[in-house]
Design a protein around this motif. Structure first.
Motif, PDB file in Angstrom:
ATOM      1  N   SER A 109      -7.061 -11.426   7.627  1.00  0.00           N
ATOM      2  CA  SER A 109      -7.734 -11.741   6.363  1.00  0.00           C
ATOM      3  C   SER A 109      -8.638 -12.958   6.521  1.00  0.00           C
ATOM      4  CB  SER A 109      -6.701 -11.991   5.262  1.00  0.00           C
ATOM      5  OG  SER A 109      -5.969 -10.824   5.006  1.00  0.00           O
TER       6      SER A 109
ATOM      7  N   ASP B 296      -9.537  -4.782   3.306  1.00  0.00           N
ATOM      8  CA  ASP B 296      -8.381  -5.544   3.772  1.00  0.00           C
ATOM      9  C   ASP B 296      -7.122  -4.936   3.141  1.00  0.00           C
ATOM     10  OD1 ASP B 296      -6.824  -7.463   4.934  1.00  0.00           O
ATOM     11  OD2 ASP B 296      -7.801  -9.176   3.976  1.00  0.00           O
TER      12      ASP B 296
ATOM     13  N   GLU C  48      -7.533  -8.302   0.027  1.00  0.00           N
ATOM     14  CA  GLU C  48      -6.112  -8.028   0.235  1.00  0.00           C
ATOM     15  C   GLU C  48      -5.337  -8.194  -1.070  1.00  0.00           C
ATOM     16  OE1 GLU C  48      -4.279 -10.807   2.918  1.00  0.00           O
ATOM     17  OE2 GLU C  48      -2.795  -9.321   3.482  1.00  0.00           O
TER      18      GLU C  48
HETATM   19 MG    MG Z   1      -4.057 -10.227   5.568  1.00  0.00          MG
END
Ligand code: MG
Ligand code: ADP
Length: 267
Positions: free
Chosen positions: A52, A168, A92
């Motif tokens: 990330s 993500d 994410e």
């Molecule tokens: Mg991550």
């Protein structure tokens, strides 16, 4: 190349010796990645590997790094930020504005990308229908399940027809049927020369959709190749532990038995 298409030899993403630390903690320790237009890349590594962080740096959401990041040939350090209009992003953690309806959220995002309101509204509604959530277009996101929110995030990432997608952990919470649609969708996009950079800590979907897998561990790329190439390296032993972790093979019988014995055991 699976689809038998001609991949442009132009680079979509170039990362050279990328380093990032938070305080004294080194998170990226010299990451090197080259992605060509039309490729579907699986960016894979265990939790905390730095996936990330890499994506956020590329998107300009994090700053202060060493090394070089070029998106579609442009060094993002010298960019006026216009490259971001050519990127689609599924974060994410979906911090969506819960009080907005899907329509309000998607038209808001589309306008940020410079689209006309009526154009966005029409496309967003149609996409919601394709993803089987059309009836919720005017409902507030706070009433959406996790999977429904993921769909909205995916729609938000493709609405402006970007050249590169950064996803993500995009498929957490989606059902198998939608995953199959997404797989086909990514292949179609790639065949049109779009690039997909798909980051995840689980191998299951990635193994099926990626042209190439880039494995990252502790802030360093430790393998880069097709799934088949990676499996060969695993047989040579070098990647065994990390690969087992990613594919879930490490959930051994012994662990399960141990859990049972604890549960059943006398205190
Ligand atoms: Mg991550
Ligand atoms: P991944 O996405 O691969 O799971 P991340 O890139 O989110 O990993 O995180 C990599 C490491 O960097 C982790 O150890 C995480 O705790 C740390 N980290 C991420 N963001 C921050 C931050 N803002 N401040 C301090 N540490 C961070």
């Amino acid at each position: 190349m699976k689809r038998g298409i001609i991949v442009e030899t132009k680079s979509a993403l170039e990362i050279k010796d990328l380093r990032k630390s938070f305080g004294s903690k080194n998170v990226l320790n010299g990451v090197n990645i080259e992605v060509y237009r039309g490729e579907i890349i699986g960016y894979i590594g265990p939790n905390g590997a730095g996936k990330s962080t890499t994506v956020k740096l590329i998107l300009g959401l994090l700053e202060d790094y060493d090394g070089e990041i070029k998106v579609l040939g442009e060094n993002i350090k010298n960019s006026d930020g216009s490259y971001k209009k050519r990127i689609g992003y599924v974060p994410e953690v979906a911090d969506v504005y819960e009080s907005l309806t899907a329509k309000e959220y998607l038209t808001f995002i589309g306008q940020l990308y410079g689209m006309e309101y009526d154009d966005i509204d029409k496309k967003a509604k149609e996409l919601m229908e394709v993803f089987n959530v059309g009836e919720s277009y005017n409902s507030r996101l706070s009433n959406f399940s996790k999977g429904m929110k993921q769909k909205v995030m995916i729609i938000a990432s493709i609405l402006h027809n970007p050249d590169i997608l950064f996803w993500d952990e995009p498929l957490s919470g989606l059902d198998a049927n939608i995953i199959m649609i997404v797989k086909e969708l990514l292949e179609e996009l790639a065949s049109k020369g779009k690039t997909i950079f798909y980051s995840s800590h689980i191998m299951d979907v990635v193994e099926k959709i990626s042209d190439r897998i880039i494995l990252i561990n502790e802030g360093t790329v430790i393998a880069d190749g097709t799934f088949e190439e990676l499996k060969l390296q695993i047989n040579e032993g070098s990647l065994e532990n990390i690969f087992n972790e990613l594919t879930g093979f490490s959930m051994h019988k012994e662990t399960a038995k141990k859990i049972i014995s604890i549960v059943e055991g006398e205190v």
